[in-house]
Write a protein that holds these residues in place. Structure first.
Motif, PDB file in Angstrom:
ATOM      1  N   PRO A   1       2.215  17.651  11.898  1.00  0.00           N
ATOM      2  CA  PRO A   1       3.508  17.009  12.188  1.00  0.00           C
ATOM      3  C   PRO A   1       3.882  15.923  11.184  1.00  0.00           C
ATOM      4  O   PRO A   1       5.074  15.673  10.957  1.00  0.00           O
ATOM      5  CB  PRO A   1       3.312  16.426  13.591  1.00  0.00           C
ATOM      6  CG  PRO A   1       1.852  16.411  13.816  1.00  0.00           C
ATOM      7  CD  PRO A   1       1.282  17.519  13.005  1.00  0.00           C
TER       8      PRO A   1
ATOM      9  N   LEU B   1       7.368  15.615   9.296  1.00  0.00           N
ATOM     10  CA  LEU B   1       8.167  14.396   9.262  1.00  0.00           C
ATOM     11  C   LEU B   1       8.672  14.108   7.847  1.00  0.00           C
ATOM     12  O   LEU B   1       9.844  13.745   7.640  1.00  0.00           O
ATOM     13  CB  LEU B   1       7.331  13.222   9.779  1.00  0.00           C
ATOM     14  CG  LEU B   1       7.996  11.836   9.712  1.00  0.00           C
ATOM     15  CD1 LEU B   1       9.217  11.786  10.628  1.00  0.00           C
ATOM     16  CD2 LEU B   1       6.990  10.744  10.076  1.00  0.00           C
TER      17      LEU B   1
ATOM     18  N   THR C   1       8.778  18.392  15.209  1.00  0.00           N
ATOM     19  CA  THR C   1       8.907  17.182  14.384  1.00  0.00           C
ATOM     20  C   THR C   1       9.946  17.383  13.281  1.00  0.00           C
ATOM     21  O   THR C   1      10.771  16.487  13.008  1.00  0.00           O
ATOM     22  CB  THR C   1       7.544  16.830  13.759  1.00  0.00           C
ATOM     23  OG1 THR C   1       6.583  16.658  14.793  1.00  0.00           O
ATOM     24  CG2 THR C   1       7.646  15.550  12.943  1.00  0.00           C
TER      25      THR C   1
END
Length: 471
Positions: free
Chosen positions: A102, A106, A155
């Motif tokens: 994740p 991001l 994400t």
């Protein structure tokens, strides 16, 4: 013997193995994913070089390089420490470093800060296209681990939507162009489509690994059954060799009686009863051989009862005296009255094999078959004046098919007689000992301790288990 069936694997064991293999599949794709990510970073920088804020672009590149470096370090550690380990180690490794995925999402979601509504529509289209391609590529690379894939996609999508919401709601106060809203709708739809595609692909991965696990279990089960069948064939082969070994002596005795009868017909009244008795001995040996076959298959029922030892020794004398006399050997019997609690057929088999061996390896002198009373009970002894057994061979002679090197007569046997004796004395609980001097002879002493039926049955089962488990 029925082949031993492999117990069905427990669902938890199968699920645990499958989870470990899904992690292994996930990690196999990461090296390629690493290079694709670096290539796309270079393309993003090239496309936005003249449009994005240089400090913002530099900050994103540093953040992306840090995330890529961390993932590369994780991959190297996996290859050094975990790649050849089991499911437990793979699952523990993923739990330890699962945030790396994740975090990468991001970083890629933050690229929207660089181009959304800040660069030309053509550059925005290229960047959105690369992000869509990256998301689809992640479905293929991460779907073996569904939680990891969902964490990555969620994400990535939430970060992009947050950037869009900030630009549209805070900075533009909802006064931006209408295509922004269509872009949000397309992003939401694309996000859910990728989640669904990832779920379907994950189910395919899982079914494949479940099938692999069950195939491996089936192969192992078939291997075990095949080995059990080979063991059964080996048992039958040993039975046939044993039959040839044990029937030879009484049949030989019958042949000698028949020869005497042919040359001296006036002895018919004397020899006919002996022929009848020898025939009975052959029948009893057949019975004992079939009992041994049932013993080797685990289906024999021991018949433990009081046995008249004196009568048993006289029957053995009738069977073996002609063989000794034909070889120029004396055969003496010393009988003391008494009974032993044992299986009569198996005891006769034990003593018969011991006498047969004594006759085979004795060239001159004779054989003594004696029953003696000791403080521990009745004991039967078989003495011979044969070649003797060297100490180095005295334990080995009870192994299956073992023949003492250089002993005359070994070429005629199968190396089964004393092996059978060893198994049966163990089952019946009759301790057997021997003393021997090379060139002087051998004495076997069989202590006729009372046989406990239950304990004998347990020893028989243990003997079969050991027999089948041997390589």
């Amino acid at each position: 013997m029925k082949p031993e069936m492999l117990p069905a694997p427990t669902p938890s064991a199968e699920a645990h193995w499958v989870e470990g293999e899904l992690v292994r599949s996930l990690m196999r794709t990461q090296r390629d994913t690493q290079w694709v990510g670096l290539l796309l970073m270079a393309v993003i920088v090239g496309v936005l070089w003249g449009d994005a804020s240089p400090p913002l672009l530099a900050a994103w590149v540093l953040l992306g390089a840090a995330a890529a470096g961390w993932r590369y370090w994780i991959l190297r550690r996996y290859e050094r420490e975990v790649v050849h380990q089991g499911s437990d180690e793979h699952l523990a490794f993923l739990r330890r470093y699962q945030l790396a995925f994740p975090l990468s999402a991001l970083v890629w979601g933050l690229t929207t800060l660089l181009y959304f509504d800040r660069s030309s529509l053509a550059d925005q289209f290229i960047c959105w296209l690369m992000m869509a391609g990256l998301a689809m590529y992640s479905v293929n690379g991460l779907s073996s681990q569904l939680p990891t894939l969902r964490a990555y996609l969620d994400t990535l999508a939430v970060t992009a939507l947050a950037v869009l919401a900030w630009r549209m709601g805070v900075e533009l106060r909802l006064q931006g162009p209408a295509y922004h809203w269509w872009l949000v709708v397309l992003l939401l739809v694309f996000w859910q489509v990728l989640r669904h595609a990832g779920l379907r692909l994950h189910e395919t991965y899982r079914r494949n690994f479940e099938l692999q696990f069950r195939n491996a279990q089936l192969i192992e089960s078939l291997t075990r059954q095949t080995q059990a069948a080979l063991d059964a064939v080996e048992i039958k082969n040993r039975f046939l060799a044993s039959a040839a070994h044990d029937i030879r002596q009484p049949v030989h005795a019958l042949g000698l009686y028949a020869d005497w009868l042919g040359t001296e017909p006036e002895l018919v009244h004397e020899l006919a009863p002996k022929i009848v008795e020898s025939t009975k001995a052959v029948n009893q040996l057949f019975d004992s051989l079939f009992d041994l076959a049932r013993l080797d298959s685990g289906k024999i029922r021991l018949n433990i009862e009081p046995v008249d030892v004196a009568k048993l020794l006289r029957d053995l004398e009738l069977q073996y005296r002609p063989l000794c006399e034909a070889r120029g050997l004396q055969f003496r019997v010393r009988v003391r009255p008494g009974t032993a609690v044992t299986d009569p057929i198996l005891l006769q088999r034990i003593l018969g094999n011991l006498i047969s061996n004594a006759v085979k390896y004795t060239q001159q002198g004779g054989i003594l078959l004696a029953a003696r009373t000791t403080r521990e009970g009745l004991r039967v002894e078989i003495w011979d004046t044969g070649v003797g057994i060297a100490p180095v061979h005295q334990r080995e002679i009870f192994r299956e098919f073992y023949k003492v090197p250089s002993h005359p007569g070994t070429e005629d046997g199968f190396g089964l007689g004393l092996y059978i004796v060893g198994r049966l004395t163990h089952i019946l609980g009759h301790p057997l000992s021997l003393q021997s001097r090379v060139g002087r002879g051998t004495v076997f002493r069989l202590a006729l301790h009372p046989t406990d039926p239950a304990a004998a049955a347990d020893r028989a089962v243990a003997s079969i288990a050991q027999l089948v488990s041997r390589p």
